[in-house]
Design an enzyme around this catalytic site. Structure first.
Site, PDB file in Angstrom:
ATOM      1  N   GLY B 107       0.021  -1.149  -0.036  1.00 21.95           N
ATOM      2  CA  GLY B 107      -0.063  -0.254  -0.213  1.00 21.95           C
ATOM      3  C   GLY B 107       0.388   0.877  -0.192  1.00 21.95           C
ATOM      4  O   GLY B 107       1.484   1.073   0.429  1.00 21.95           O
ATOM      5  N   CYS B 108       0.634   2.272  -0.471  1.00 21.73           N
ATOM      6  CA  CYS B 108       0.970   3.474  -0.702  1.00 21.73           C
ATOM      7  C   CYS B 108       0.189   4.988  -0.675  1.00 21.73           C
ATOM      8  O   CYS B 108      -0.614   4.650  -1.450  1.00 21.73           O
ATOM      9  CB  CYS B 108       2.102   3.217  -1.901  1.00 21.73           C
ATOM     10  SG  CYS B 108       1.520   3.011  -2.859  1.00 21.73           S
TER      11      CYS B 108
END
Ligand code: HEM
Ligand code: HEM
Ligand code: SF4
Ligand code: SF4
Lengths: 397, 109
Positions: B107-108
């Site tokens: 996830g970013c």
């Protein structure tokens, strides 16, 4: 909130209501009766305070069709205790340049968000966006549809161009050396694809400040910092300088002594500026706004590379182009932006910011790729180590 | 925990997925699973181009244990980004990687 759901007791959080400062606890509590999500958010945070552990999972992937960014997915790991925050996604909404709204626009945003999300906003996040905090996966498409119907769009998140942001520049400030809002809007429109569809090794932020006061802190918070400046002489009204003196300003102590390059001279009757040594720090202008102003030949300095610490330490942007004229359609600037993206997108490692990339490959190599000649203004600080051999030396041998 | 989510794939049976709908065990992937997951990402039919992308992702993942970076993906499949979004409207990470049965990309924010 339905009647059978109990309001969570929050004795620890209530401590944050004491004291003269604003408190998010107070704000959340205004929604506690209306919104189960606000109640459970307070409940989970209170529980966190008790156990001294966090309960938000990191790294959800949610979004809307057509876009690869704009929504930050988050889930609670205590969904059984706090069902209303099981999903707690954040939506970034592209702010208008300079953050100007009509009250109608604000009401529209709030209505959509109160209907389809927690009602909790952050105006504005560090990226500059309008930040909507807390909604469910099922609400994402409807929110997107309602926002776009009203003329709004999502901002950036993930490894894409983040929503460009700027100071309110010429709209309110006589020091703006270029039209920050015009440029911000133009770049946002020009780079829609880069903004919505991640294609870089990591995030890329552009911030625009109209003068070196840098009210948006672009030099520390954006990979590309575009900071207004001038290249002729500071404009000066001697009679207004004298007025400051007669009104009691100690020009010698407050202005002259604080000039970083000591290029000011004051003899009690006249202020002299050695403009060739002025580094445009804005100090004298900030102290005597009625007497001094940036010059007339205005443009911007383009700097590259700042970032906050995550893996590597914090970095500030450093000079790429000492002076550039900024007039629509900003062709030269856009051209440079395309050229600096190219080597980074091609050779950057996953999650490597452009500043880190330049450190790794060397500024010389980077400049060569981009096709910009090195100039003295790019030097971050003078050489400290005499045992350095330059390429020419090695070639001679 | 309450978030033990499952999907039911015809001819395959139940498979555990995470809250974003990525299958938990990439080893359980099959073409039938891909077809099912495609439906959850707004893709009704998997064309030859879809399979080209999906198979590229799977092979890359088997070899390197990670999803390729987007630029590499475009270069090696010959699809530009626009084409990738035409194939998978929810994008390469959420759409194509999910259908290819890769673990959720990190996830970013
Ligand atoms: C005791 C608990 C908390 C503390 C001490 C805290 C503290 C802070 C601080 C110091 C900032 C930076 C403000 C600034 O520089 O402008 C911040 C930003 C922020 N906080 Fe909190 N916060 C808390 C709880 C929360 C909660 C519960 C939420 C969400 C539900 C939240 C969401 C945010 C957001 C979205 C930002 C903006 C981030 C950004 O602009 O980069 N905070 N918080
Ligand atoms: C190990 C845990 C975490 C790390 C290292 C982390 C790191 C970060 C970083 C670096 C940013 C700035 C991103 C950017 O520049 O766009 C950010 C933004 C944000 N994070 Fe996290 N985060 C973590 C956990 C969380 C959790 C648990 C939540 C929510 C439940 C959360 C919500 C947010 C939000 C809403 C923003 C956007 C703030 C804004 O745009 O103003 N993060 N986080
Ligand atoms: S950065 Fe300069 S131009 Fe922009 S608002 Fe601040 S003082 Fe004014
Ligand atoms: S802007 Fe700064 S460097 Fe230039 S003359 Fe004024 S105080 Fe000195």
């Amino acid at each position: 909130m339905t009647d059978n759901v109990k309001k969570h007791e929050t004795p620890l959080l209530d401590e944050l209501l004491k004291g003269p400062w604003p408190s998010f606890v107070k704000e959340f509590k205004t929604l506690q009766d209306k919104k189960a999500v606000a109640n459970d958010l307070l409940g989970q945070l209170e529980y966190s305070y008790k156990t001294k552990l966090g309960y938000w999972k990191h790294g959800g992937i949610v979004g809307v069709m057509g876009y690869g960014g704009g929504v930050i997915g988050r889930y609670s790991s205590l969904a059984e205790m706090f069902p209303a925050v099981k999903h707690f996604h954040t939506i970034r909404v592209n702010q208008p340049a300079g953050w100007f709204y009509t009250s109608k626009a604000l009401r529209t945003l709030c209505d959509i968000w109160e209907k389809r999300g927690s009602g909790i906003t952050n105006m504005h996040g560090s990226t500059g966006d309008i930040v909507f905090l807390g909604t469910n996966t099922e609400e994402l498409e409807p929110i997107f549809e309602e926002l776009t119907k009203e003329g709004f769009d999502l901002g950036g998140s993930g490894s894409n161009l983040r929503t460009p942001s700027c100071c309110n520049g010429q709209a309110r400030c006589e020091w703006a050396c270029y039209d920050t809002m015009g440029l911000c809007y133009d770049l946002t429109q020009t780079f829609q694809d880069e903004l919505h569809r991640p294609q870089f090794p990591y995030k890329f932020k552009i911030k625009m400040a109209g003068c070196p006061n840098d009210c948006v802190a672009s030099i520390a918070r954006s990979d590309l910092s575009i900071i207004g400046t001038w290249r002729d002489n500071i404009q000066m009204d001697q009679s207004a300088v004298l007025k400051y003196a007669s009104d009691g300003l100690d020009i010698q102590k407050i202005v002259v002594m604080n000039c970083p390059t000591k290029c000011l001279d004051w003899n009690g009757k006249e202020l002299k500026i050695d403009n060739s040594n002025c580094v445009k720090c804005m100090h004298c202008i900030n102290v005597m706004p009625k007497a001094l102003a940036p010059g007339k030949d205005r443009g911007a300095t383009v700097l590259l590379g700042s970032k906050a610490p995550i893996i590597e330490g914090a970095m500030l942007s450093s000079v790429l182009i000492p002076f550039i004229k900024l007039e629509p359609p900003f062709k030269e600037l856009k051209d440079v932006i395309g050229r600096i993206w190219e080597p980074w997108a091609e050779h950057g490692k996953n999650r490597e910011r452009i500043g880190e990339f330049i450190e790794r490959v060397g500024k010389g190599n980077f400049l060569e790729e981009v096709g910009i000649d090195p100039v003295p203004e790019m030097v971050k600080h003078p050489r400290e180590n005499p045992y350095i051999f330059y390429d020419e030396y090695l070639e001679d041998e | 925990m309450s978030d033990e989510l499952k999907i039911n794939v015809e001819g395959v049976g139940e498979l555990a997925v995470d809250e974003d709908g990525f299958i938990e065990d990439p080893g359980k992937w099959s073409e039938a699973v891909a077809k099912h997951l495609a439906g959850t990402e707004g893709v009704t039919e998997l064309s030859e181009d879809h399979w080209k992308l999906v198979n590229y992702l799977r092979n890359y993942y088997m070899e390197f244990n990670i999803a390729p970076m987007i630029r590499k993906l475009c270069k090696e499949t010959g699809f530009n980004l626009k084409k990738v979004y035409e194939l998978f409207p929810s994008g390469p990470a959420k759409g194509a990687c999910k259908v290819a049965g890769l673990p959720k990309p990190t996830g970013c924010v």
